[in-house]
Design a protein around this motif. Structure first.
Motif, short mmCIF file in Angstrom:
data_model
loop_
_atom_site.label_atom_id
_atom_site.label_comp_id
_atom_site.label_asym_id
_atom_site.label_seq_id
_atom_site.Cartn_x
_atom_site.Cartn_y
_atom_site.Cartn_z
N GLN A 68 -15.47 -35.65 -39.67
CA GLN A 68 -15.59 -37.09 -39.53
C GLN A 68 -16.24 -37.36 -38.18
O GLN A 68 -16.44 -36.43 -37.40
CB GLN A 68 -14.21 -37.76 -39.56
N LYS A 69 -16.53 -38.60 -37.88
CA LYS A 69 -17.16 -38.93 -36.60
C LYS A 69 -16.30 -38.51 -35.41
O LYS A 69 -16.80 -38.07 -34.39
CB LYS A 69 -17.45 -40.43 -36.54
N SER A 70 -14.99 -38.61 -35.56
CA SER A 70 -14.09 -38.29 -34.44
C SER A 70 -13.39 -36.94 -34.59
O SER A 70 -12.59 -36.57 -33.75
CB SER A 70 -13.04 -39.39 -34.31
N LEU A 71 -13.67 -36.17 -35.64
CA LEU A 71 -12.98 -34.91 -35.88
C LEU A 71 -13.98 -33.77 -36.03
O LEU A 71 -14.83 -33.79 -36.93
CB LEU A 71 -12.12 -35.01 -37.14
N GLN A 72 -13.87 -32.80 -35.15
CA GLN A 72 -14.77 -31.65 -35.15
C GLN A 72 -13.95 -30.37 -35.29
O GLN A 72 -12.93 -30.20 -34.63
CB GLN A 72 -15.57 -31.62 -33.84
N VAL A 73 -14.39 -29.46 -36.15
CA VAL A 73 -13.76 -28.15 -36.29
C VAL A 73 -14.82 -27.08 -35.98
O VAL A 73 -16.02 -27.33 -36.08
CB VAL A 73 -13.17 -27.93 -37.70
N GLY A 74 -14.35 -25.90 -35.61
CA GLY A 74 -15.31 -24.85 -35.32
C GLY A 74 -14.66 -23.51 -35.08
O GLY A 74 -13.44 -23.38 -35.02
N ILE A 75 -15.51 -22.50 -34.96
CA ILE A 75 -15.09 -21.16 -34.59
C ILE A 75 -15.90 -20.77 -33.36
O ILE A 75 -17.02 -21.24 -33.15
CB ILE A 75 -15.27 -20.15 -35.73
N GLY A 76 -15.31 -19.93 -32.54
CA GLY A 76 -15.99 -19.55 -31.30
C GLY A 76 -15.76 -18.09 -30.95
O GLY A 76 -14.82 -17.45 -31.43
N TYR A 77 -16.65 -17.60 -30.11
CA TYR A 77 -16.58 -16.23 -29.60
C TYR A 77 -16.93 -16.28 -28.12
O TYR A 77 -17.91 -16.91 -27.72
CB TYR A 77 -17.56 -15.34 -30.35
N GLN A 78 -16.12 -15.64 -27.30
CA GLN A 78 -16.37 -15.57 -25.86
C GLN A 78 -16.30 -14.11 -25.42
O GLN A 78 -15.47 -13.35 -25.92
CB GLN A 78 -15.35 -16.38 -25.07
N MET A 79 -17.16 -13.75 -24.48
CA MET A 79 -17.16 -12.41 -23.93
C MET A 79 -17.20 -12.51 -22.41
O MET A 79 -18.01 -13.27 -21.86
CB MET A 79 -18.39 -11.63 -24.42
N TYR A 80 -16.33 -11.77 -21.76
CA TYR A 80 -16.27 -11.74 -20.30
C TYR A 80 -16.40 -10.30 -19.84
O TYR A 80 -15.71 -9.42 -20.35
CB TYR A 80 -14.94 -12.29 -19.78
N LEU A 81 -17.26 -10.07 -18.88
CA LEU A 81 -17.41 -8.75 -18.27
C LEU A 81 -17.19 -8.90 -16.77
O LEU A 81 -17.79 -9.77 -16.14
CB LEU A 81 -18.81 -8.18 -18.53
N GLU A 113 -13.41 -2.04 -13.89
CA GLU A 113 -14.28 -2.81 -14.77
C GLU A 113 -13.44 -3.33 -15.93
O GLU A 113 -12.62 -2.60 -16.48
CB GLU A 113 -15.43 -1.96 -15.29
N ASP A 114 -13.66 -4.60 -16.30
CA ASP A 114 -12.93 -5.22 -17.40
C ASP A 114 -13.91 -5.73 -18.46
O ASP A 114 -14.99 -6.22 -18.13
CB ASP A 114 -12.11 -6.43 -16.92
N GLU A 115 -13.49 -5.63 -19.71
CA GLU A 115 -14.18 -6.26 -20.85
C GLU A 115 -13.14 -7.07 -21.60
O GLU A 115 -12.07 -6.55 -21.91
CB GLU A 115 -14.76 -5.20 -21.79
N PHE A 116 -13.47 -8.32 -21.89
CA PHE A 116 -12.50 -9.22 -22.51
C PHE A 116 -13.23 -10.06 -23.54
O PHE A 116 -14.28 -10.62 -23.26
CB PHE A 116 -11.90 -10.10 -21.41
N TYR A 117 -12.68 -10.13 -24.77
CA TYR A 117 -13.30 -10.86 -25.86
C TYR A 117 -12.28 -11.82 -26.47
O TYR A 117 -11.09 -11.48 -26.56
CB TYR A 117 -13.79 -9.90 -26.95
N ARG A 118 -12.75 -12.97 -26.92
CA ARG A 118 -11.90 -13.94 -27.61
C ARG A 118 -12.60 -14.42 -28.87
O ARG A 118 -13.77 -14.79 -28.83
CB ARG A 118 -11.62 -15.15 -26.73
N LEU A 119 -11.89 -14.43 -29.98
CA LEU A 119 -12.36 -14.99 -31.23
C LEU A 119 -11.34 -16.05 -31.62
O LEU A 119 -10.15 -15.76 -31.70
CB LEU A 119 -12.46 -13.91 -32.31
N THR A 172 -10.42 -0.57 -16.87
CA THR A 172 -10.25 0.77 -16.31
C THR A 172 -8.92 0.88 -15.57
O THR A 172 -8.47 1.99 -15.30
CB THR A 172 -11.42 1.13 -15.37
N ALA A 173 -8.28 -0.24 -15.24
CA ALA A 173 -6.93 -0.23 -14.67
C ALA A 173 -5.92 -0.05 -15.81
O ALA A 173 -5.95 -0.79 -16.79
CB ALA A 173 -6.66 -1.52 -13.91
N GLU A 174 -5.05 0.92 -15.70
CA GLU A 174 -4.15 1.28 -16.79
C GLU A 174 -3.10 0.22 -17.09
O GLU A 174 -2.60 0.12 -18.20
CB GLU A 174 -3.47 2.61 -16.48
N ASN A 175 -2.72 -0.60 -16.11
CA ASN A 175 -1.63 -1.56 -16.30
C ASN A 175 -2.10 -2.92 -16.84
O ASN A 175 -1.29 -3.84 -16.95
CB ASN A 175 -0.88 -1.77 -14.98
N ILE A 176 -3.37 -3.07 -17.21
CA ILE A 176 -3.90 -4.34 -17.70
C ILE A 176 -4.17 -4.22 -19.20
O ILE A 176 -4.86 -3.31 -19.65
CB ILE A 176 -5.17 -4.74 -16.94
#
Length: 84
Positions: free
Chosen positions: A8-21, A30-36, A62-66
């Motif tokens: 609708q004009k005021s209602l939006q739905v979607g899917i997303g993907y984010q990547m962080y390095l 070094e960290d790699e992080f992904y969100r779906l 690469t840090a074992e505790n994360i």
């Protein structure tokens, strides 16, 4: 990256993907992080909106505790006080 559709004009739905390095300069890490995720944006009025997100996060470090693996759910409520 996001794919959105207005139901609708005021209602939006979607899917997303984010990547962080991340590459740290002061330590050997070094960290790699992904969100779906799926999201729902609803404009209540011209100055008030609400956003709901839910999804999964994955990643490694690469840090074992994360550990980045898990589920998330967020609700955001926003309002505009004025314009400058």
């Amino acid at each position: 990256m996001s794919l959105n559709y207005y139901l609708q004009k005021s209602l939006q739905v979607g899917i997303g993907y984010q990547m962080y390095l991340s590459d740290f300069t002061q330590r050997d890490r070094e960290d790699e992080f992904y969100r779906l995720f799926g999201h729902l944006n609803y404009r209540i009025s011209d100055t008030i909106n609400m956003n709901v997100q839910a999804g999964v996060s994955l990643g490694s470090s690469t840090a074992e505790n994360i550990d980045f693996d898990g589920w998330f759910f967020t609700i955001n409520y926003g309002f505009q006080l004025g314009q400058f």
